[in-house]
Design a protein around this motif. Structure first.
Motif, short mmCIF file in Angstrom:
data_model
loop_
_atom_site.label_atom_id
_atom_site.label_comp_id
_atom_site.label_asym_id
_atom_site.label_seq_id
_atom_site.Cartn_x
_atom_site.Cartn_y
_atom_site.Cartn_z
N GLY A 68 21.53 30.74 -13.87
CA GLY A 68 20.42 31.02 -14.60
C GLY A 68 20.14 29.86 -15.55
O GLY A 68 19.17 29.70 -15.92
N LYS A 69 20.97 28.79 -15.68
CA LYS A 69 20.85 27.63 -16.19
C LYS A 69 19.83 26.88 -15.71
O LYS A 69 19.63 26.73 -14.49
CB LYS A 69 22.03 27.13 -16.35
N ILE A 70 18.95 26.44 -16.50
CA ILE A 70 17.79 25.34 -16.13
C ILE A 70 18.58 23.98 -15.70
O ILE A 70 19.14 23.41 -16.43
CB ILE A 70 16.75 25.10 -17.35
N VAL A 71 18.12 23.75 -14.47
CA VAL A 71 18.57 22.52 -13.72
C VAL A 71 17.36 21.78 -13.50
O VAL A 71 16.49 22.30 -13.06
CB VAL A 71 19.53 22.72 -12.71
N LYS A 72 17.72 20.45 -13.16
CA LYS A 72 16.58 19.69 -12.75
C LYS A 72 16.59 19.25 -11.19
O LYS A 72 17.71 18.84 -10.75
CB LYS A 72 16.56 18.19 -13.48
N GLN A 73 15.58 19.41 -10.52
CA GLN A 73 15.59 19.15 -9.11
C GLN A 73 14.71 17.67 -9.03
O GLN A 73 13.52 17.64 -9.21
CB GLN A 73 14.88 20.14 -8.30
N MET A 74 15.29 16.90 -8.39
CA MET A 74 14.46 15.47 -8.08
C MET A 74 14.28 15.38 -6.77
O MET A 74 15.16 15.64 -5.76
CB MET A 74 15.45 14.47 -8.70
N LYS A 75 13.22 15.00 -6.50
CA LYS A 75 12.62 14.72 -5.11
C LYS A 75 11.66 13.44 -5.05
O LYS A 75 10.99 13.02 -5.95
CB LYS A 75 11.79 15.80 -4.75
N LYS A 76 11.93 12.59 -3.88
CA LYS A 76 10.99 11.44 -3.63
C LYS A 76 9.92 11.74 -2.77
O LYS A 76 10.21 12.38 -1.76
CB LYS A 76 12.04 10.45 -2.98
N PHE A 77 8.68 11.09 -3.08
CA PHE A 77 7.75 11.11 -2.13
C PHE A 77 7.07 9.76 -1.79
O PHE A 77 7.16 9.03 -2.94
CB PHE A 77 6.55 12.00 -2.87
N TYR A 78 6.88 9.39 -0.47
CA TYR A 78 6.18 8.47 -0.29
C TYR A 78 4.77 8.38 -0.33
O TYR A 78 4.13 9.26 0.41
CB TYR A 78 6.72 7.71 1.11
N VAL A 79 4.03 7.40 -0.90
CA VAL A 79 2.53 7.77 -1.31
C VAL A 79 1.86 6.77 -1.11
O VAL A 79 2.29 5.30 -1.34
CB VAL A 79 2.59 7.99 -2.82
N LYS A 95 0.73 -1.34 -0.07
CA LYS A 95 -0.17 0.02 0.16
C LYS A 95 0.90 1.32 -0.05
O LYS A 95 0.30 2.29 0.39
CB LYS A 95 -0.86 -0.07 1.15
N THR A 96 2.23 1.34 -0.46
CA THR A 96 2.86 2.25 -0.63
C THR A 96 3.85 2.31 -1.74
O THR A 96 4.08 1.32 -2.09
CB THR A 96 3.88 2.35 0.89
N ILE A 97 3.96 3.54 -2.33
CA ILE A 97 4.69 3.57 -3.72
C ILE A 97 5.78 4.70 -3.29
O ILE A 97 5.65 5.53 -2.35
CB ILE A 97 4.03 3.73 -4.82
N VAL A 98 6.88 4.62 -4.00
CA VAL A 98 7.81 5.77 -3.87
C VAL A 98 7.69 6.46 -5.48
O VAL A 98 7.74 5.67 -6.19
CB VAL A 98 9.41 5.20 -3.75
N VAL A 99 7.64 7.74 -5.46
CA VAL A 99 7.37 8.37 -6.54
C VAL A 99 8.38 9.51 -6.64
O VAL A 99 8.81 10.27 -5.71
CB VAL A 99 5.95 9.21 -6.76
N ARG A 100 9.24 9.53 -7.81
CA ARG A 100 10.07 10.66 -8.09
C ARG A 100 9.67 11.84 -8.93
O ARG A 100 9.21 11.43 -10.03
CB ARG A 100 11.62 10.11 -8.50
N THR A 101 9.60 13.09 -8.46
CA THR A 101 9.29 14.19 -9.05
C THR A 101 10.47 14.77 -9.72
O THR A 101 11.38 14.93 -9.07
CB THR A 101 8.22 15.07 -8.67
N VAL A 102 10.31 15.32 -11.06
CA VAL A 102 11.29 16.24 -11.53
C VAL A 102 10.89 17.41 -11.98
O VAL A 102 9.70 17.87 -12.49
CB VAL A 102 11.89 15.62 -12.96
N THR A 103 11.59 18.61 -11.41
CA THR A 103 11.04 20.09 -11.42
C THR A 103 12.37 20.89 -12.16
O THR A 103 13.32 20.39 -11.56
CB THR A 103 10.77 20.53 -9.92
N ARG A 104 12.09 21.46 -13.23
CA ARG A 104 12.97 22.29 -13.88
C ARG A 104 13.05 23.35 -13.44
O ARG A 104 12.00 24.43 -13.41
CB ARG A 104 12.87 22.07 -15.30
N VAL A 105 13.97 24.12 -12.75
CA VAL A 105 14.25 25.57 -12.20
C VAL A 105 15.44 26.34 -12.45
O VAL A 105 16.48 25.38 -12.85
CB VAL A 105 13.84 25.80 -10.73
N PRO A 106 15.46 27.59 -12.72
CA PRO A 106 16.75 27.96 -13.29
C PRO A 106 17.85 28.21 -11.89
O PRO A 106 17.05 28.27 -10.70
CB PRO A 106 16.26 29.45 -13.57
N HIS A 107 18.87 28.01 -12.09
CA HIS A 107 20.08 28.02 -10.92
C HIS A 107 19.87 29.54 -10.53
O HIS A 107 19.84 30.40 -11.22
CB HIS A 107 21.52 27.79 -11.65
#
Length: 100
Positions: A54-65, A38-50
């Protein structure tokens, strides 16, 4: 000292919870683990400027769902929604499996 007239100030009735509460956050991400019950781990990728360069970089975050029906499998793209704390790590629940 002059006597002051204290008028009763009527307060408006409280608004329903649906109006006063904020919208719950939603995220879309990829399931990277479904080994727990009943639990999954989800990785989201957010693209934000440094911040500095100013370079666009990916931020990855894990969520327990929370996945009540164990529907999502590793590699699926899912939509998740913020919820009350369900355990030490789980603060999100599965809304839908977007892509298998």
């Amino acid at each position: 000292m002059a006597e002051q007239d204290h008028a009763f100030v009527a307060t408006p009735p409280p608004l329903p919870a649906s109006v006063t509460r904020r919208r719950r956050k939603t995220r879309t991400g990829e399931v990277i683990s479904d080994r727990m019950n009943k639990t999954i781990v989800v990785r989201t990728v957010t693209r934000v400027p440094h911040a500095r360069f100013g370079k666009i970089v990916k931020q990855m975050k894990k969520f327990y769902v929370h996945d009540e029906e164990n529907k999502a499998k590793t590699g699926d793209t899912v939509r998740i929604m913020e919820t009350r704390p369900l355990s030490k790590l789980k603060r999100w629940r599965l809304v839908e499996v977007v892509q298998k």
